[in-house]
Scaffold this active site. Structure first.
Site, PDB file in Angstrom:
ATOM      1  CE1 TYR A   1      36.619  38.573  42.319  1.00  0.00           C
ATOM      2  CE2 TYR A   1      38.465  39.249  41.195  1.00  0.00           C
ATOM      3  CZ  TYR A   1      37.288  39.494  41.966  1.00  0.00           C
ATOM      4  OH  TYR A   1      37.012  40.727  41.962  1.00  0.00           O
TER       5      TYR A   1
ATOM      6  CE  LYS B   1      34.325  40.115  39.637  1.00  0.00           C
ATOM      7  NZ  LYS B   1      33.057  40.678  39.930  1.00  0.00           N
TER       8      LYS B   1
END
Length: 292
Positions: free
Chosen positions: A157, A161
């Site tokens: 994740y 990002k």
């Protein structure tokens, strides 16, 4: 304040849902996009349209799968055909995997990046020719605090990002001469369905080899809501308000906007403040000061 045509991805829940309602409330022509508008998302489509109508505002809901080129192209073409332009794109669609990083296979990571990274690239590429032709526009990329630091078990994740942060900042420089702004919104921890919907890693063999460590991601998910004060939980509306403020802005917008719950400070403002002079110094040394 000039009313704008705004497209928001991932609008069926969370920040996206709140953002489309706030933008409609402020009088903008809002196009909320989501998956499966005739099926699973049909109730939320009706809810959004009715909520906006009750306050005297129009809100349109379109099908868009950000992981599919044809779906993105079709939705953006529909918006252009109806409105003639797109002033703002808010890239909000995203997934949040929590698990042992090694146990996520290459295919697992590709599925995540198809939404979190390539999804933003697809939608950006679909709207940018129209924005460049118009000589104006705004791209809002919703990232995370974890686009600036890492936490164990959020590895892929964070990677997605971090990638989105780099993409958005590069757009900031390259698109400035076309009158197009690219900005980043970095939300902190807020109640959402992202953790409960976390995609699981596929490699059971790797998970088994991690022993007790493999149980930690499950504990994080089970206890995620307990970190919030039930008497005064964080308000996700703060993120919608921050996005709306950027959309409404008439002066130069900040590259990064950190949105935290009241009383929290994870130091990301300090990270951003410390990195900016270094980044700007690199551009100056390369003769690109005019792009800052």
């Amino acid at each position: 304040m000039r009313k704008k045509v705004v497209v928001v991805t991932g609008a069926s829940s969370g920040f996206g849902k709140l953002t489309v309602l706030e933008l409609a409330r402020r009088g903008h022509s809002v196009v909320a996009t989501m998956l499966d508008v005739e099926g699973k998302s049909r109730p939320v489509r009706s809810e959004l349209i009715e909520a906006a109508k009750a306050e005297g505002h129009a809100l349109q809901v379109l099908e868009m799968d950000v992981s599919d080129d044809a779906s993105v192209t079709l939705a953006i073409d529909q918006v252009i055909a109806q409105h003639g332009k797109i002033d703002v794109l808010v890239n909000n669609a995203g997934l949040m995997p929590i698990g042992v990083t090694e146990a996520y296979t290459t295919a697992d990571v590709e599925r995540l990046f198809a939404v979190n990274v390539f999804g933003a690239i697809r939608t950006d590429r679909a709207v940018l020719p129209h924005m460049r032709a118009a000589g104006s526009g705004l791209l809002v990329q919703v990232t995370s605090l974890m686009g600036r630091f890492t936490i164990p078990f959020f590895g892929i994740y964070c990677a997605s990002k971090f990638a989105l942060e780099a993409l958005a900042e590069t757009y900031r420089y390259e698109l400035s001469s076309f009158g197009i702004d690219s900005v980043i919104v970095e939300p902190g921890p807020f109640p959402s369905n992202l953790i409960s919907a976390s995609p699981q890693p596929s490699d059971a063999g790797v998970l088994a080899s991690y022993g007790e460590v493999a149980a930690i991601p499950g504990q994080i998910k089970a206890n995620s809501d307990q970190s919030f004060d039930p008497a005064n939980p964080p308000r996700p509306q703060r993120v919608a308000d921050a996005i709306a403020k950027l959309v409404d802005a008439t002066e130069r917008r900040p590259l990064r906007t950190v949105v935290m719950a009241e009383g929290l400070d994870y130091g990301v403002e300090q990270i951003n403040a410390a990195v900016a002079p270094i980044q700007n110094g690199i551009l100056k040394s390369m003769g690109m000061e005019h792009l800052i």
